[in-house]
Design a protein around this motif. Structure first.
Motif, PDB file in Angstrom:
ATOM      1  N   ASN A 261      33.767  22.421 112.532  1.00 26.52           N
ATOM      2  CA  ASN A 261      34.039  21.128 113.207  1.00 26.52           C
ATOM      3  C   ASN A 261      33.608  20.836 114.603  1.00 26.52           C
ATOM      4  OD1 ASN A 261      35.725  19.465 115.218  1.00 26.52           O
ATOM      5  ND2 ASN A 261      37.044  19.026 113.360  1.00 26.52           N
ATOM      6  N   VAL A 293      32.762  18.706 109.618  1.00 32.86           N
ATOM      7  CA  VAL A 293      33.515  17.516 110.016  1.00 32.86           C
ATOM      8  C   VAL A 293      33.308  17.348 111.455  1.00 32.86           C
ATOM      9  CG1 VAL A 293      35.804  16.731 110.386  1.00 32.86           C
ATOM     10  CG2 VAL A 293      35.546  18.354 108.576  1.00 32.86           C
ATOM     11  N   GLU A 307      38.405   6.352 116.093  1.00 28.68           N
ATOM     12  CA  GLU A 307      37.541   6.398 114.913  1.00 28.68           C
ATOM     13  C   GLU A 307      36.672   7.639 114.842  1.00 28.68           C
ATOM     14  OE1 GLU A 307      38.739   3.780 116.532  1.00 28.68           O
ATOM     15  OE2 GLU A 307      40.256   3.172 115.151  1.00 28.68           O
ATOM     16  N   PRO A 310      36.329  13.759 115.362  1.00 29.56           N
ATOM     17  CA  PRO A 310      36.542  14.467 114.144  1.00 29.56           C
ATOM     18  C   PRO A 310      38.137  15.084 114.405  1.00 29.56           C
ATOM     19  CG  PRO A 310      34.875  15.660 115.504  1.00 29.56           C
ATOM     20  CD  PRO A 310      35.374  14.291 116.165  1.00 29.56           C
ATOM     21  N   ASP A 311      39.026  14.372 114.134  1.00 28.03           N
ATOM     22  CA  ASP A 311      40.393  14.641 114.761  1.00 28.03           C
ATOM     23  C   ASP A 311      41.058  15.862 113.507  1.00 28.03           C
ATOM     24  OD1 ASP A 311      41.192  13.223 112.506  1.00 28.03           O
ATOM     25  OD2 ASP A 311      41.947  11.581 113.823  1.00 28.03           O
ATOM     26  N   LEU A 313      43.472  15.210 111.397  1.00 23.51           N
ATOM     27  CA  LEU A 313      43.513  14.548 110.157  1.00 23.51           C
ATOM     28  C   LEU A 313      42.346  14.494 108.962  1.00 23.51           C
ATOM     29  CD1 LEU A 313      45.507  13.267 108.044  1.00 23.51           C
ATOM     30  CD2 LEU A 313      44.985  10.910 109.078  1.00 23.51           C
ATOM     31  N   LYS A 314      41.356  14.329 109.783  1.00 25.89           N
ATOM     32  CA  LYS A 314      40.014  14.456 109.168  1.00 25.89           C
ATOM     33  C   LYS A 314      39.659  15.829 108.702  1.00 25.89           C
ATOM     34  CE  LYS A 314      37.651  10.483 111.538  1.00 25.89           C
ATOM     35  NZ  LYS A 314      36.600  10.263 112.436  1.00 25.89           N
ATOM     36  N   THR A 315      40.069  16.722 109.422  1.00 23.03           N
ATOM     37  CA  THR A 315      39.892  18.251 109.251  1.00 23.03           C
ATOM     38  C   THR A 315      40.847  18.696 108.138  1.00 23.03           C
ATOM     39  OG1 THR A 315      39.099  18.586 111.552  1.00 23.03           O
ATOM     40  CG2 THR A 315      39.683  20.360 110.232  1.00 23.03           C
ATOM     41  N   GLU A 317      42.110  16.838 105.750  1.00 24.01           N
ATOM     42  CA  GLU A 317      41.767  16.286 104.610  1.00 24.01           C
ATOM     43  C   GLU A 317      40.368  17.117 103.882  1.00 24.01           C
ATOM     44  OE1 GLU A 317      40.957  12.240 105.627  1.00 24.01           O
ATOM     45  OE2 GLU A 317      43.142  11.364 105.116  1.00 24.01           O
ATOM     46  N   ALA A 318      39.632  17.401 104.775  1.00 23.70           N
ATOM     47  CA  ALA A 318      38.391  18.286 104.516  1.00 23.70           C
ATOM     48  C   ALA A 318      38.868  19.532 104.039  1.00 23.70           C
ATOM     49  CB  ALA A 318      37.549  18.478 105.551  1.00 23.70           C
TER      50      ALA A 318
END
Length: 325
Positions: A261, A293, A307, A310-311, A313-315, A317-318
């Motif tokens: 990340n 990410v 938006e 790379p927060d 939540l994105k991490t 989900e990855a």
């Protein structure tokens, strides 16, 4: 021990280094009585005088050119670039002079005493000229080291090591943590080794790698994943040039999965280098493709900063996607 935020730890490191060695100088835009735009150099001029803490013109190429000359003559300058975004006018001096001075002189001269401090990254609604993460540009250049702390303890110990390092160092400071990150910091003089990653949290299912402010993000994602029974190993690189290949590869051999990340844009970000090297070293141990990410391949946005980031939540989900591959 004393409670310090990241800014106070940096200021304390500068005071510690300047008291210990009168060759340590601080220079940059408004670093004198004003203390810099973030106040990281507060009170230095009061204690050490204008000869050792002084303002420069608003010319980044000139700041680093002058610092190169000081370093070549045996001083240990700590040059501040007010924002990481403003380091680009000094790119030629850093790449062609700072990094190559020892090489081109056959070891007779060097700029090894030079440390370049600069705040970097987003999260402060600074828009595209005050939020960039340019660390990958400098990781491509032999002859310098690139260091990024994540909290006050790391900031002081790594900065003292950088100032005393025989190679020039670029020290990127995650500015959104300047006053947000608070922790116990020894008031005494101590150093942390450059080029060594820190295993922040052990785990068995997937390795998460970040640096700077993003370490907190992957820790939050790891905590979310724990609710799904996923055990994450969290690693803070701390230095990206050189970076600790051995620690990361050992972890990936154990977990079989890797997620990197960083806040900089995806394309040609430093995550790509980590992914390529780990794929080479750990190919037979990988259970899923390496995941990145990162920020978006756009100029850093102002209105859509959340938006872009790379927060956690994105991490998270990855992590789930990698585990289900």
């Amino acid at each position: 021990m004393a409670q310090m935020n990241l800014l106070q730890a940096i200021n304390n490191a500068l005071i510690t280094a300047m008291r210990a060695d009168n060759k340590v100088l601080v220079l940059g835009e408004d670093v004198g009585h004003f203390g810099g735009v973030f106040r990281a150099t507060s009170h230095l001029q009061e204690e050490f005088g204008r000869e050792r803490c002084f303002n420069t013109p608003l010319v980044e190429q000139g700041i680093i050119g002058f610092a190169n000359g000081l370093a070549a003559q045996g001083c240990k300058p700590v040059a501040e670039i007010q924002f990481g975004d403003y380091i680009f006018p000094a790119f030629d001096q850093i790449i062609n002079e700072t990094a190559k001075f020892r090489y081109r002189s056959g070891g007779q001269f060097d700029c090894g005493g030079l440390t370049i401090r600069t705040p970097y990254g987003g999260g402060i609604a600074g828009g595209h000229y005050h939020s960039q993460s340019p660390e990958a540009f400098f990781a491509h250049i032999p002859g310098i080291k690139v260091v990024i702390p994540r909290n006050p303890y790391q900031a002081k110990g790594l900065l003292l090591s950088a100032i005393r390092e025989p190679d020039p160092v670029i020290f990127f400071e995650p500015k959104r943590l300047y006053r947000a990150a608070v922790g116990d910091v020894p008031e005494s003089d101590y150093e942390l080794p450059l080029g060594h990653a820190d295993i922040v949290q052990t785990g068995s299912d997937i390795t998460l790698v970040a640096w700077g402010a993003q370490v907190e993000i992957i820790q939050e994602a790891a905590q979310r994943a724990l609710g799904d029974g996923i055990s994450c190993e969290v690693i803070d690189l701390q230095s990206i040039l050189p970076w600790d290949i051995a620690t990361v590869s050992t972890s990936v051999v154990k977990t079989g999965r890797l997620l990197i990340n960083h806040e900089a844009p995806l394309t040609a970000g430093f995550a790509a280098e980590v992914a390529a090297e780990i794929q080479s070293q750990c190919f037979l141990s990988l259970e899923a493709p390496i995941m990145r990410v990162c920020g978006l391949d756009t100029p850093y946005p102002l209105v859509h900063e959340k938006e872009y980031m790379p927060d956690a939540l994105k991490t998270y989900e990855a992590i789930i996607a990698t585990m289900n591959y």
